[in-house]
Design an enzyme around this catalytic site. Structure first.
Site, PDB file in Angstrom:
ATOM      1  N   GLY A 112      -0.765 -10.475  -6.657  1.00 49.78           N
ATOM      2  CA  GLY A 112      -0.888 -10.931  -8.043  1.00 49.78           C
ATOM      3  C   GLY A 112       0.423 -11.458  -8.614  1.00 49.78           C
ATOM      4  O   GLY A 112       0.414 -12.259  -9.550  1.00 49.78           O
ATOM      5  N   GLU A 135      -2.875  -9.453   0.399  1.00 50.95           N
ATOM      6  CA  GLU A 135      -4.103  -8.727   0.054  1.00 50.95           C
ATOM      7  C   GLU A 135      -4.965  -8.363   1.255  1.00 50.95           C
ATOM      8  O   GLU A 135      -5.588  -7.301   1.277  1.00 50.95           O
ATOM      9  CB  GLU A 135      -4.946  -9.547  -0.943  1.00 50.95           C
ATOM     10  CG  GLU A 135      -4.422  -9.532  -2.367  1.00 50.95           C
ATOM     11  CD  GLU A 135      -3.438 -10.661  -2.676  1.00 50.95           C
ATOM     12  OE1 GLU A 135      -2.891 -11.249  -1.708  1.00 50.95           O
ATOM     13  OE2 GLU A 135      -3.243 -10.955  -3.856  1.00 50.95           O
TER      14      GLU A 135
HETATM   15  N1  CO8 Z   1       1.347  -1.660  -7.136  1.00 49.23           N
HETATM   16  C1  CO8 Z   1       1.744  -0.449  -7.553  1.00 49.23           C
HETATM   17  N2  CO8 Z   1       2.951   0.076  -7.263  1.00 49.23           N
HETATM   18  C2  CO8 Z   1       3.793  -0.669  -6.545  1.00 49.23           C
HETATM   19  C3  CO8 Z   1       3.453  -1.954  -6.080  1.00 49.23           C
HETATM   20  C4  CO8 Z   1       2.149  -2.460  -6.412  1.00 49.23           C
HETATM   21  N3  CO8 Z   1       1.736  -3.673  -6.054  1.00 49.23           N
HETATM   22  N4  CO8 Z   1       4.491  -2.455  -5.374  1.00 49.23           N
HETATM   23  C5  CO8 Z   1       5.462  -1.510  -5.396  1.00 49.23           C
HETATM   24  N5  CO8 Z   1       5.049  -0.438  -6.109  1.00 49.23           N
HETATM   25  C6  CO8 Z   1       5.779   0.809  -6.375  1.00 49.23           C
HETATM   26  C7  CO8 Z   1       5.807   1.699  -5.150  1.00 49.23           C
HETATM   27  O1  CO8 Z   1       4.603   2.435  -5.053  1.00 49.23           O
HETATM   28  C8  CO8 Z   1       7.003   2.561  -5.462  1.00 49.23           C
HETATM   29  O2  CO8 Z   1       6.624   3.518  -6.424  1.00 49.23           O
HETATM   30  P1  CO8 Z   1       6.952   5.098  -6.167  1.00 49.23           P
HETATM   31  O3  CO8 Z   1       8.442   5.148  -6.194  1.00 49.23           O
HETATM   32  O4  CO8 Z   1       6.301   5.777  -7.328  1.00 49.23           O
HETATM   33  O5  CO8 Z   1       6.388   5.428  -4.849  1.00 49.23           O
HETATM   34  C9  CO8 Z   1       7.963   1.595  -6.163  1.00 49.23           C
HETATM   35  O6  CO8 Z   1       7.148   0.516  -6.624  1.00 49.23           O
HETATM   36  C10 CO8 Z   1       9.024   1.030  -5.237  1.00 49.23           C
HETATM   37  O7  CO8 Z   1       8.382   0.442  -4.125  1.00 49.23           O
HETATM   38  P2  CO8 Z   1       8.742   0.799  -2.597  1.00 49.23           P
HETATM   39  O8  CO8 Z   1       9.293   2.172  -2.496  1.00 49.23           O
HETATM   40  O9  CO8 Z   1       7.529   0.471  -1.765  1.00 49.23           O
HETATM   41  O10 CO8 Z   1       9.888  -0.272  -2.328  1.00 49.23           O
HETATM   42  P3  CO8 Z   1      10.334  -0.848  -0.906  1.00 49.23           P
HETATM   43  O11 CO8 Z   1      11.644  -1.509  -1.126  1.00 49.23           O
HETATM   44  O12 CO8 Z   1      10.229   0.174   0.150  1.00 49.23           O
HETATM   45  O13 CO8 Z   1       9.212  -1.981  -0.583  1.00 49.23           O
HETATM   46  C11 CO8 Z   1       7.717  -3.785  -1.108  1.00 49.23           C
HETATM   47  C12 CO8 Z   1       9.075  -3.116  -1.395  1.00 49.23           C
HETATM   48  C13 CO8 Z   1       7.726  -4.397   0.302  1.00 49.23           C
HETATM   49  C14 CO8 Z   1       7.521  -4.901  -2.127  1.00 49.23           C
HETATM   50  C15 CO8 Z   1       6.602  -2.727  -1.204  1.00 49.23           C
HETATM   51  O14 CO8 Z   1       6.728  -2.062  -2.461  1.00 49.23           O
HETATM   52  C16 CO8 Z   1       5.208  -3.276  -1.137  1.00 49.23           C
HETATM   53  O15 CO8 Z   1       4.750  -3.628  -0.063  1.00 49.23           O
HETATM   54  N6  CO8 Z   1       4.494  -3.332  -2.287  1.00 49.23           N
HETATM   55  C17 CO8 Z   1       3.134  -3.744  -2.347  1.00 49.23           C
HETATM   56  C18 CO8 Z   1       3.023  -5.235  -2.185  1.00 49.23           C
HETATM   57  C19 CO8 Z   1       1.581  -5.660  -2.196  1.00 49.23           C
HETATM   58  O16 CO8 Z   1       0.802  -5.353  -1.316  1.00 49.23           O
HETATM   59  N7  CO8 Z   1       1.211  -6.449  -3.230  1.00 49.23           N
HETATM   60  C20 CO8 Z   1      -0.098  -6.963  -3.371  1.00 49.23           C
HETATM   61  C21 CO8 Z   1      -0.923  -6.025  -4.151  1.00 49.23           C
HETATM   62  S1  CO8 Z   1      -2.628  -6.462  -4.146  1.00 49.23           S
HETATM   63  C22 CO8 Z   1      -2.734  -7.633  -5.315  1.00 49.23           C
HETATM   64  O17 CO8 Z   1      -1.785  -8.041  -5.920  1.00 49.23           O
HETATM   65  C23 CO8 Z   1      -4.120  -8.115  -5.556  1.00 49.23           C
HETATM   66  C24 CO8 Z   1      -4.102  -9.263  -6.546  1.00 49.23           C
HETATM   67  C25 CO8 Z   1      -5.481  -9.666  -6.884  1.00 49.23           C
HETATM   68  C26 CO8 Z   1      -6.144  -8.573  -7.650  1.00 49.23           C
HETATM   69  C27 CO8 Z   1      -7.228  -9.127  -8.451  1.00 49.23           C
HETATM   70  C28 CO8 Z   1      -7.897  -8.036  -9.263  1.00 49.23           C
HETATM   71  C29 CO8 Z   1      -8.839  -7.206  -8.445  1.00 49.23           C
END
Ligand code: CO8
Length: 263
Positions: A112, A135
């Site tokens: 997103g 996704e």
């Molecule tokens: N949602 C919620 N929390 C998130 C997200 C996210 N997308 N991305 C990161 N965070 C949070 C982590 O959970 C973490 O929180 P906590 O400390 O409480 O555990 C904090 O942010 C820091 O993140 P990381 O510890 O994971 O940081 P890293 O440096 O290890 O990694 C990354 C960074 C690679 C960016 C990793 O955080 C990651 O892979 N994030 C998710 C990326 C992802 O998959 N994004 C796509 C999400 S799906 C989407 O967007 C669908 C869109 C369409 C939806 C339409 C409506 C239905």
């Protein structure tokens, strides 16, 4: 206005809008989407604002996606509704916003988050930015316009590779495939965005708005972009800004569109 998940600053005619949930890497939950909509609606009404820059707080992320924690337990109906509301309130709203919105992609723009950047009118990226639509790795597909806007921007083959592999691309690759217009050192990203926004602000706001409508029309089903261009072109002739722009050229002076605004 006081916001919980975003920040809004204005600098003359330029608004700087930040997604501000750095601990969650600026992930978009419902509340953030609602606040972005409210802020954009206020900027829409404010005729002193001529261009908007959208970025994320912190050095790490633009927006790391929709908030996975929020939608992980949703049903089919809830997922469908979440996507539809997001389109209406934010993503389509941004894409058809009548003032240019420039995405300054300062870090991760994933899912997103990349969809948000792609709904903006154009994108600049920091050398540190990483972009992707991961996704399918979560068992879902892009739901905020990504399947359409990515293919429109980079072509179907590049889009399908990015979506089906769920891999991120670095800023230089994003530049090469046309996903972003420019790549800057991180410390120069906002300055360059402001410089481009200032160039926009030199021009007629009604003509800029008409240009957005005409370009967008080519991507909207049921609309003929050429027809919309002719209509919008003709309308300009009835605007004080057109009189001012052409008079200024003939009088060899700079146009003063602020004074001639038609609203
Ligand atoms: N949602 C919620 N929390 C998130 C997200 C996210 N997308 N991305 C990161 N965070 C949070 C982590 O959970 C973490 O929180 P906590 O400390 O409480 O555990 C904090 O942010 C820091 O993140 P990381 O510890 O994971 O940081 P890293 O440096 O290890 O990694 C990354 C960074 C690679 C960016 C990793 O955080 C990651 O892979 N994030 C998710 C990326 C992802 O998959 N994004 C796509 C999400 S799906 C989407 O967007 C669908 C869109 C369409 C939806 C339409 C409506 C239905």
């Amino acid at each position: 206005m006081e916001w919980e998940n975003i920040q809004l600053e204005t600098e003359g005619p330029i608004a700087l809008l930040r997604v501000d949930r750095p601990k969650q890497l600026n992930a978009l939950n419902r509340a953030t989407i609602a606040e972005l909509h409210e802020a954009l609606a206020a900027l829409h009404q404010d005729s002193s604002i001529r261009a908007v820059i959208l970025t994320g707080t912190g050095e790490k992320a633009f927006v790391a996606g929709a908030d996975i924690k929020e939608f992980a337990g949703y049903s089919v109906d809830e997922g469908t509704q979440l996507a539809a509301q997001g389109h209406q309130k934010l993503f389509d709203y941004l894409a058809s916003f009548h003032k240019p919105v420039i995405a300054a992609v300062n870090g991760f723009a994933l899912g997103g988050g990349l969809e948000l950047a792609m709904a903006c009118h154009f994108r600049l990226a920091s050398e540190k930015a990483r972009m992707g639509l991961p996704e399918t790795s979560l068992g879902v597909i892009p739901g905020y316009g990504g399947t359409q806007r990515l293919a429109q921007l980079v072509g179907r083959g590049q889009a399908l590779q990015m979506i089906t592999t769920a891999q991120m691309v670095k800023a230089d690759k994003a530049l090469e495939i046309g996903l972003v217009n420019e790549v800057l050192p991180p410390e120069e990203l906002l300055a360059r965005a402001r410089e481009i926004a200032a160039q926009v602000c030199e021009n007629s706001p009604t003509a800029v708005s008409a240009a957005i409508k005409a370009v967008n029309a080519g991507y909207q089903e049921g609309l003929n972009g050429f027809k919309v261009e002719i209509e919008q072109f003709g309308k300009c002739f009835g605007q004080a800004e057109f009189k001012e722009g052409t008079a200024a050229f003939l009088e060899k002076r700079k146009p003063n569109f602020a004074a001639s605004q038609d609203g």
